[in-house]
Design an enzyme around this catalytic site. Structure first.
Site, short mmCIF file in Angstrom:
data_model
loop_
_atom_site.label_atom_id
_atom_site.label_comp_id
_atom_site.label_asym_id
_atom_site.label_seq_id
_atom_site.Cartn_x
_atom_site.Cartn_y
_atom_site.Cartn_z
CB SER A 99 61.11 -12.29 -124.14
OG SER A 99 60.78 -11.85 -122.87
CG ASP A 242 57.71 -10.18 -120.86
OD1 ASP A 242 56.63 -10.73 -120.56
OD2 ASP A 242 58.72 -10.82 -121.20
CG ASP A 244 57.44 -13.87 -123.62
OD1 ASP A 244 57.71 -12.89 -122.89
OD2 ASP A 244 58.01 -14.97 -123.54
CG ASP A 246 58.09 -14.66 -119.79
OD1 ASP A 246 58.09 -13.44 -119.98
OD2 ASP A 246 59.04 -15.41 -120.08
MG MG Z 1 59.31 -12.69 -121.53
#
Ligand code: MG
Length: 458
Positions: A99, A242, A244, A246
């Site tokens: 992340s 961010d 990744d 999400d």
């Molecule tokens: Mg994330």
């Protein structure tokens, strides 16, 4: 069964490849993951980190060795993998990502057939299989098969677009600056927004495992580039993601960056107009502005421990419509009960298009609170003792959902929590009155320092 986890943290297993995440560990843990699932196929995807392809191959090998078929999604945002597990009928998924953590880190996140991270007790179950080494070793005839799954990004984009009013967004003719943070968000988000007729400008738009643009964590201090680009291009909105994809952090047309509880509350306000009375889930640390807005729409807010899995699972268990975190995570159940940067972006664009006014003006309508943050070094081994002592000394209305949340008056609270990952005690507070808040933060800060010193001295 104890829910004490040894390898899984707040968001799956995290560590540094070759140090914590050795190849041997990954392969054996993945055999435990395969044994836990019992049947496939399992969808494996990864973010843009340098170690991700290697870890993905090792995870796939471990899962196949336990006898399950594996499909490889390749590079994808985390919510793209999660939605595809659900939509394409996989029995589970594994996402390789750390992340927003620095580039040397990576991680393994396990998701169930519903696309949501597996519950805490299931993580404990996987750890038990790993520790007792009772994972299944498939006979040569039964080793899992391997194929690649090429439909993930398209499935994800179509799924999110199907949840919004495309016509109203197309009519508004928005100009949007995307700070993609050198992340996998770049694979889906510019295409989805362009298909809605938005004029899209991108910065940090190429995938780079070192996140050399502004780093993988979007915070007000790392987003001056986005802010400047929005102002100089005359854009209606800026959005940063961010590592990744999400979480999404938004910037208004004046170049001001807003934290996730502002924009999340704006969405709660907008979406509850259409579904008054629907349940909202958020963590104990999110601003009370969401409660005020929900109350106006006859809705209740359910509070959970900090962590996106807590919000996801509480949404499923209580049939909630919306979920949010102050870090820019927003969860929309009609799509999937996970935080999703693209879904969040589309919902904000729809809210802006419906309203017609500039972004900053709509945000002005939300309830205003002062907020303060502080953190104190505290060795991991005494954190729990420190927290017990804080709890013993706290006065007034105290909530113990996660850490200690103390209410000083109707609009003033302070939350003291041990960090899940670092040797820190975090202090966070909010109030209508800045002076009362400052005094409260100061009082509890000195209490925390005093307790830490006392316990350190033994
Ligand atoms: Mg994330």
């Amino acid at each position: 069964m104890s829910l004490e986890r040894k390898f899984f943290g707040t968001n799956g297993i995290r560590g540094i490849p070759g140090v914590d995440l050795t190849l041997e560990f990954i392969v054996e843990m993945s055999q435990a993951i395969g044994t836990y699932f019992g049947k496939g196929p399992i969808l494996v995807g990864y973010d843009g980190r340098l170690s991700s392809p290697l870890i993905s191959k090792a995870v796939s090998a471990g899962v196949m060795a336990s006898g399950l078929d594996v499909s490889e999604a390749g590079l994808t945002p985390t919510p793209g993998l999660q939605y595809s597990v659900k939509k394409l009928g996989y029995n589970g998924g594994v996402m390789i990502t750390a992340s927003h953590n620095p580039p040397q880190y990576n991680g393994i996140k396990v998701v169930g057939p519903d696309g949501v991270e597996i519950p805490r007790q299931d993580e404990v179950e996987i750890e038990r299989i790993y520790i007792d080494r009772v994972y299944k070793r498939a006979d040569w005839r039964d080793i899992g098969s391997y194929r690649s799954e090429s439909a993930v990004i398209q499935t994800y984009i179509e799924g999110t677009l199907s949840q919004v009013d495309e016509d109203v967004i197309k009519k508004r003719d928005l100009k949007v600056v995307l700070d993609l943070g050198n992340s996998v968000a770049t694979l889906a988000i510019p295409y989805a927004l362009s298909s809605l007729g938005c004029k899209v400008l991108t910065i940090n738009g190429h995938i780079d495992g070192e996140f050399s643009g502004r780093g993988p964590e979007p915070t007000p201090s790392t987003l001056s580039g986005l802010s400047n680009n929005v102002k100089s291009s005359g854009a209606d909105v800026g959005i940063a993601y961010d590592g990744d994809g999400d979480r999404a952090i938004f910037c208004d047309e004046k170049g001001i960056i807003h934290w996730g509880d502002m924009t999340g509350t704006l969405l709660v306000n907008y979406l509850l107009k259409k579904s008054p009375g629907a349940l909202v889930v958020t963590t104990v640390s999110t601003s009370q502005m969401v409660d005020l807005v929900a109350k106006k729409r006859s809705s209740k807010v359910l509070r959970t421990r900090v962590g996106s899995v807590e919000v996801s699972r509480a949404m499923i268990d209580n049939d909630a419509l919306l979920g949010l975190e102050e870090n820019g995570g927003f969860f929309y159940a009609p799509h999937i009960q996970v935080r999703d940067g693209l879904m969040t972006s589309l919902l904000i664009l729809e809210a802006l298009s419906h309203d017609g006014r500039p972004f900053s003006e709509i945000l002005l309508e939300l309830p205003k609170f002062h907020q303060r943050k502080a953190k104190f070094q505290c060795p991991n081994e005494i954190k729990m003792e420190v927290m017990r002592e804080i709890e013993r000394r706290s006065k007034g209305k105290v909530e113990k959902i996660d850490g200690v949340k103390i209410w000083a008056d109707e609009s003033t609270w302070i939350l003291l929590r041990p960090s899940g990952t670092e040797p820190l005690i975090r202090v966070f507070g909010e109030s209508k009155d800045a002076k009362i808040l400052d005094e409260l933060i100061e009082r509890y800060s000195s209490i925390v320092v005093e307790i830490i010193e006392k316990i350190k001295e033994g």
